[in-house]
Motif scaffolding. Structure first.
Motif, PDB file in Angstrom:
ATOM      1  N   THR A  99       9.129  -2.310   1.992  1.00  0.00           N
ATOM      2  CA  THR A  99       8.776  -1.765   3.351  1.00  0.00           C
ATOM      3  C   THR A  99       9.934  -1.337   3.958  1.00  0.00           C
ATOM      4  O   THR A  99      11.218  -1.245   3.310  1.00  0.00           O
ATOM      5  CB  THR A  99       7.900  -2.609   3.983  1.00  0.00           C
ATOM      6  OG1 THR A  99       7.448  -1.933   5.083  1.00  0.00           O
ATOM      7  CG2 THR A  99       8.619  -3.918   4.191  1.00  0.00           C
ATOM      8  N   ASP A 135       4.164   4.205  -0.884  1.00  0.00           N
ATOM      9  CA  ASP A 135       4.378   5.125  -2.128  1.00  0.00           C
ATOM     10  C   ASP A 135       5.140   4.143  -3.209  1.00  0.00           C
ATOM     11  O   ASP A 135       4.705   4.303  -4.568  1.00  0.00           O
ATOM     12  CB  ASP A 135       5.529   6.122  -1.685  1.00  0.00           C
ATOM     13  CG  ASP A 135       5.683   6.956  -2.839  1.00  0.00           C
ATOM     14  OD1 ASP A 135       4.903   7.945  -3.379  1.00  0.00           O
ATOM     15  OD2 ASP A 135       6.983   6.987  -3.057  1.00  0.00           O
ATOM     16  N   ARG A 156       3.370   4.004  -6.940  1.00  0.00           N
ATOM     17  CA  ARG A 156       3.905   4.748  -8.049  1.00  0.00           C
ATOM     18  C   ARG A 156       4.400   3.974  -9.189  1.00  0.00           C
ATOM     19  O   ARG A 156       4.620   4.150 -10.175  1.00  0.00           O
ATOM     20  CB  ARG A 156       4.953   5.868  -7.625  1.00  0.00           C
ATOM     21  CG  ARG A 156       4.059   6.915  -7.151  1.00  0.00           C
ATOM     22  CD  ARG A 156       5.243   8.379  -6.886  1.00  0.00           C
ATOM     23  NE  ARG A 156       6.413   7.833  -6.126  1.00  0.00           N
ATOM     24  CZ  ARG A 156       7.583   7.634  -6.599  1.00  0.00           C
ATOM     25  NH1 ARG A 156       7.741   8.074  -7.988  1.00  0.00           N
ATOM     26  NH2 ARG A 156       8.558   7.085  -5.678  1.00  0.00           N
ATOM     27  N   ARG A 208      -0.855  -3.028   6.924  1.00  0.00           N
ATOM     28  CA  ARG A 208      -1.552  -3.281   8.296  1.00  0.00           C
ATOM     29  C   ARG A 208      -3.013  -2.940   8.297  1.00  0.00           C
ATOM     30  O   ARG A 208      -3.612  -3.682   9.039  1.00  0.00           O
ATOM     31  CB  ARG A 208      -0.742  -2.411   9.093  1.00  0.00           C
ATOM     32  CG  ARG A 208       0.531  -3.003   9.742  1.00  0.00           C
ATOM     33  CD  ARG A 208       1.578  -1.802  10.443  1.00  0.00           C
ATOM     34  NE  ARG A 208       1.434  -0.560   9.431  1.00  0.00           N
ATOM     35  CZ  ARG A 208       2.205   0.350   9.859  1.00  0.00           C
ATOM     36  NH1 ARG A 208       2.864   0.462  11.104  1.00  0.00           N
ATOM     37  NH2 ARG A 208       2.496   1.297   9.092  1.00  0.00           N
ATOM     38  N   THR A 245       0.782  -1.251   0.031  1.00  0.00           N
ATOM     39  CA  THR A 245       0.182   0.093  -0.063  1.00  0.00           C
ATOM     40  C   THR A 245       0.814   1.310   0.059  1.00  0.00           C
ATOM     41  O   THR A 245       0.452   2.406  -0.086  1.00  0.00           O
ATOM     42  CB  THR A 245      -0.947  -0.003   1.337  1.00  0.00           C
ATOM     43  OG1 THR A 245       0.119  -0.080   2.323  1.00  0.00           O
ATOM     44  CG2 THR A 245      -1.976  -1.101   1.266  1.00  0.00           C
TER      45      THR A 245
HETATM   46  N1  LIG Z   1       9.221   5.311  -2.683  1.00  0.00           N
HETATM   47  C1  LIG Z   1      10.043   5.461  -3.479  1.00  0.00           C
HETATM   48  O1  LIG Z   1      10.111   5.787  -4.727  1.00  0.00           O
HETATM   49  C2  LIG Z   1      11.361   4.484  -3.170  1.00  0.00           C
HETATM   50  C3  LIG Z   1      12.532   4.271  -4.012  1.00  0.00           C
HETATM   51  C4  LIG Z   1      13.353   3.201  -3.659  1.00  0.00           C
HETATM   52  C5  LIG Z   1      13.202   2.559  -2.864  1.00  0.00           C
HETATM   53  N2  LIG Z   1      12.213   2.506  -1.780  1.00  0.00           N
HETATM   54  C6  LIG Z   1      12.255   1.794  -0.513  1.00  0.00           C
HETATM   55  O2  LIG Z   1      10.894   0.964  -0.732  1.00  0.00           O
HETATM   56  C7  LIG Z   1      10.483   0.810   0.712  1.00  0.00           C
HETATM   57  C8  LIG Z   1       9.359   1.105   0.845  1.00  0.00           C
HETATM   58  O3  LIG Z   1       9.115   2.779   0.476  1.00  0.00           O
HETATM   59  P1  LIG Z   1       7.750   3.488   0.355  1.00  0.00           P
HETATM   60  O4  LIG Z   1       8.167   4.877  -0.209  1.00  0.00           O
HETATM   61  O5  LIG Z   1       6.730   2.609  -0.453  1.00  0.00           O
HETATM   62  O6  LIG Z   1       7.485   3.650   1.992  1.00  0.00           O
HETATM   63  P2  LIG Z   1       5.988   4.063   2.614  1.00  0.00           P
HETATM   64  O7  LIG Z   1       5.061   4.874   1.342  1.00  0.00           O
HETATM   65  O8  LIG Z   1       6.095   4.542   3.775  1.00  0.00           O
HETATM   66  O9  LIG Z   1       5.334   2.720   2.669  1.00  0.00           O
HETATM   67  C9  LIG Z   1       5.742   1.666   3.423  1.00  0.00           C
HETATM   68  C10 LIG Z   1       4.768   0.552   3.221  1.00  0.00           C
HETATM   69  O10 LIG Z   1       5.109  -0.520   4.315  1.00  0.00           O
HETATM   70  C11 LIG Z   1       4.153  -0.737   5.087  1.00  0.00           C
HETATM   71  N3  LIG Z   1       4.377  -1.187   6.440  1.00  0.00           N
HETATM   72  C12 LIG Z   1       4.951  -0.042   7.322  1.00  0.00           C
HETATM   73  N4  LIG Z   1       5.118  -0.667   8.658  1.00  0.00           N
HETATM   74  C13 LIG Z   1       4.755  -2.048   8.419  1.00  0.00           C
HETATM   75  C14 LIG Z   1       4.671  -3.089   9.375  1.00  0.00           C
HETATM   76  N5  LIG Z   1       4.980  -2.935  10.656  1.00  0.00           N
HETATM   77  N6  LIG Z   1       4.096  -4.296   9.197  1.00  0.00           N
HETATM   78  C15 LIG Z   1       3.437  -4.527   7.675  1.00  0.00           C
HETATM   79  N7  LIG Z   1       3.847  -3.540   6.864  1.00  0.00           N
HETATM   80  C16 LIG Z   1       4.552  -2.162   7.076  1.00  0.00           C
HETATM   81  C17 LIG Z   1       3.004   0.207   4.840  1.00  0.00           C
HETATM   82  O11 LIG Z   1       1.750  -0.566   4.746  1.00  0.00           O
HETATM   83  P3  LIG Z   1       0.429   0.296   5.935  1.00  0.00           P
HETATM   84  O12 LIG Z   1       1.063   1.721   6.306  1.00  0.00           O
HETATM   85  O13 LIG Z   1      -0.339   0.123   5.202  1.00  0.00           O
HETATM   86  O14 LIG Z   1       0.721  -0.879   7.102  1.00  0.00           O
HETATM   87  C18 LIG Z   1       3.385   0.649   3.469  1.00  0.00           C
HETATM   88  O15 LIG Z   1       2.702  -0.260   2.364  1.00  0.00           O
HETATM   89  C19 LIG Z   1      11.556   1.420   1.469  1.00  0.00           C
HETATM   90  O16 LIG Z   1      12.832   0.819   1.859  1.00  0.00           O
HETATM   91  C20 LIG Z   1      12.028   2.506   0.635  1.00  0.00           C
HETATM   92  O17 LIG Z   1      13.420   3.144   1.061  1.00  0.00           O
HETATM   93  C21 LIG Z   1      11.205   3.455  -2.098  1.00  0.00           C
END
Ligand SMILES: NC(=O)c1ccc[n+]([C@@H]2O[C@H](COP(=O)([O-])OP(=O)(O)OC[C@H]3O[C@@H](n4cnc5c(N)ncnc54)[C@H](OP(=O)(O)O)[C@@H]3O)[C@@H](O)[C@H]2O)c1
Length: 484
Positions: free
Chosen positions: A116, A15, A19, A45, A13
């Motif tokens: 995550t 970012d 995206r 969650r 769910t």
């Molecule tokens: N965004 C980017 O462009 C990007 C690019 C490269 C790498 N990354 C990496 O990809 C990962 C995710 O990034 P993001 O930007 O998508 O982060 P985000 O928007 O904060 O999303 C975090 C995700 O993890 C889930 N989550 C958080 N705590 C959890 C828990 N205790 N148990 C189960 N699920 C949990 C959240 O789900 P709920 O809140 O629904 O529980 C949500 O789906 C990170 O490691 C980030 O560094 C992101």
């Protein structure tokens, strides 16, 4: 694709999923490239039913897929594969119920995509194993950042490695999914005419720039603990550097290619307290203007105390200590709130030993320019006669474009499409091996230690510029300029 696959996305769910991952999966489905992907299970969650998730996913995916690629009928068939499962990473019973869901009409191959918080990776893998969700055919995909330093990276590798062997572990660096980065292999090793030139006898310097025009975008507090060196150099820039500098692999086998990449990283000359001042510049953006819009400075966007010693820009002069590259500087720079967004590799060849022409000698070099974004192009900058009747012969640059329109049209896919497809197919070529990531951390840790030991300051630069003036000086003292 040989076997049916179930894909489970942790952080389904978030970012990144919203995206990048779901739009990429939609596109693969649209092109018929993911026919064996039986189920995609997004986890998060929040308690929600499948209908609610599908309706959110529909709205989000539609937003992030180009309008011309959107097809409601394709979405209808794609979402037949899409499921949602409520899962808190710390709750063992949630893995039991995930296992029950997967066991219904089980696909032989399971792919667990961890998008995550990296702090959860170890626990997620352990819980998956305890719940019996992992079989010898299962694979795991890990998003960056893989730790904060070498120690924390090793900790993640150890815990993930207790469940998934290296052959089943796919560490993503989406830069490697870019067509031009792969084309670099084709251009380098498919054109024998470049072979004699690709070394310190003919290459004067290499520049790798990853410039972002955006700021920290609401991630100020996360970024204040990270900085540009950890966030960008440790992964994207060093991956690109290793692709430019590697020796020809013995084959296109993923292990052969990654063997050569890790050798380059091992040859990076450590930057120490004695050399740090001459080899690195740290910067932090102040308020300024980007694309005509006034923007705030980093210190106004993040916790002041932490942010005041964090770099949003870094420039480095790196050296690779081996026979091919000894003496050739690799200039690396990356930053936020720079004047424009682009990523580029420039291989500048040596100038003629003696110039016959009336030009400024600085104009007289051949360059291979590889643009990774926003557009993906490769061009060779050559020199020919400036037309006209003037008595003195002058040279002018002429670009030979090695990428043509048809090539650009045919490869217009997102890096995540390529990488998801490769992970589903079990091809690790474009994924980082554990030793590559650890070797990169070792080098980056030495820079951070040297910054700390010498108290190297962070120099301000105005948002909307190409970083602090000290970055220009870093290259100018060698008699060179950044290629802009
Ligand atoms: N965004 C980017 O462009 C990007 C690019 C490269 C790498 N990354 C990496 O990809 C990962 C995710 O990034 P993001 O930007 O998508 O982060 P985000 O928007 O904060 O999303 C975090 C995700 O993890 C889930 N989550 C958080 N705590 C959890 C828990 N205790 N148990 C189960 N699920 C949990 C959240 O789900 P709920 O809140 O629904 O529980 C949500 O789906 C990170 O490691 C980030 O560094 C992101």
């Amino acid at each position: 694709m040989a076997e049916q696959v179930d894909l489970v996305i942790f952080g389904g769910t978030g970012d990144l999923s919203t995206r990048k991952l779901l739009p990429a999966l939609y596109q693969l489905h649209r092109h018929g490239l993911a026919d064996d992907l039986r189920r995609i299970v997004a986890t998060g969650r929040a308690e929600k039913d499948r209908e609610t998730f599908l309706s959110e996913a529909h709205a989000n995916t539609r937003r992030f897929v180009p309008t011309e690629d959107w097809d409601s009928a394709v979405w209808e068939s794609f979402c037949q594969h899409l499921h949602y499962h409520t899962l808190d990473a710390a709750e063992a019973p949630h893995y039991q119920s995930l296992g029950e869901l997967l066991d219904t009409a089980a696909a032989p191959l399971r792919l667990f995509y961890l998008a995550t918080l990296p702090a959860l990776y170890g626990d997620i893998c352990a819980h998956l194993q305890e719940a019996g969700c992992v079989s010898p055919q299962s694979r795991v995909v890990l998003e960056k950042p893989l730790g904060h330093d070498l120690t924390s990276c090793r900790d993640i590798h150890r815990r993930v490695g207790e469940v998934f062997p290296e052959e089943a572990t796919f560490r993503i660096d989406h830069y490697l999914g870019k067509e031009t980065v792969q084309n670099l292999l084709a251009v380098r090793f498919g054109n024998p005419l470049l072979q004699p030139l690709w070394n310190n006898s003919f290459v004067d310097n290499v520049q790798i720039t990853v410039a972002e025009s955006i700021g920290v975008e609401g991630r100020g507090d996360y970024y204040a603990h990270t900085g540009a060196l950890r966030d960008m150099v440790q992964n994207h820039l060093l991956q690109v550097l290793s692709m430019v500098a590697m020796e020809p692999p013995s084959s296109l086998d993923p292990w052969a290619i990654r063997d050569e990449k890790v050798k380059v990283l091992r040859c990076l000359q450590p930057i120490t307290a004695a050399t740090i001042k001459a080899c690195s510049v740290r910067g932090r953006y102040d308020a300024g203007a980007v694309d005509g819009q006034a923007v705030r400075g980093f210190l106004e966007e993040a916790d002041f105390e932490q942010a005041s010693n964090t770099e949003t820009f870094v420039a480095l002069r790196a050296h690779i200590d081996n026979w091919r590259w000894a003496g050739v500087p690799f200039y690396l720079r990356t930053g936020k709130r720079m004047s424009r967004r682009y990523s580029e590799i420039v291989i500048e060849f040596r100038r003629p030993p003696f110039s016959l022409f009336a030009n400024d000698p600085n104009e007289l070099s051949n360059k291979l320019v590889i643009r990774l974004q926003p557009e993906e192009t490769i061009s060779l900058h050559t020199l020919n006669k400036k037309p006209g009747l003037t008595r003195k012969l002058r040279l002018q640059p002429v670009e030979l474009h090695l990428t043509e329109d048809a090539w650009q049209r045919d490869h217009s896919y997102d890096a995540y499409e390529r990488l998801l497809l490769d992970a589903i197919n079990g091809d690790q070529t474009l994924f980082m091996r554990g030793d590559e990531v650890e070797t990169a951390w070792r080098w980056v840790d030495s820079i951070i230690a040297a910054w700390e030991e010498t108290g190297q300051p962070v120099k301000p630069y105005n948002a909307g510029t190409m970083g602090p003036s000290a970055a220009t000086a870093l290259v100018a003292v060698d008699g060179r300029n950044w290629y802009e």
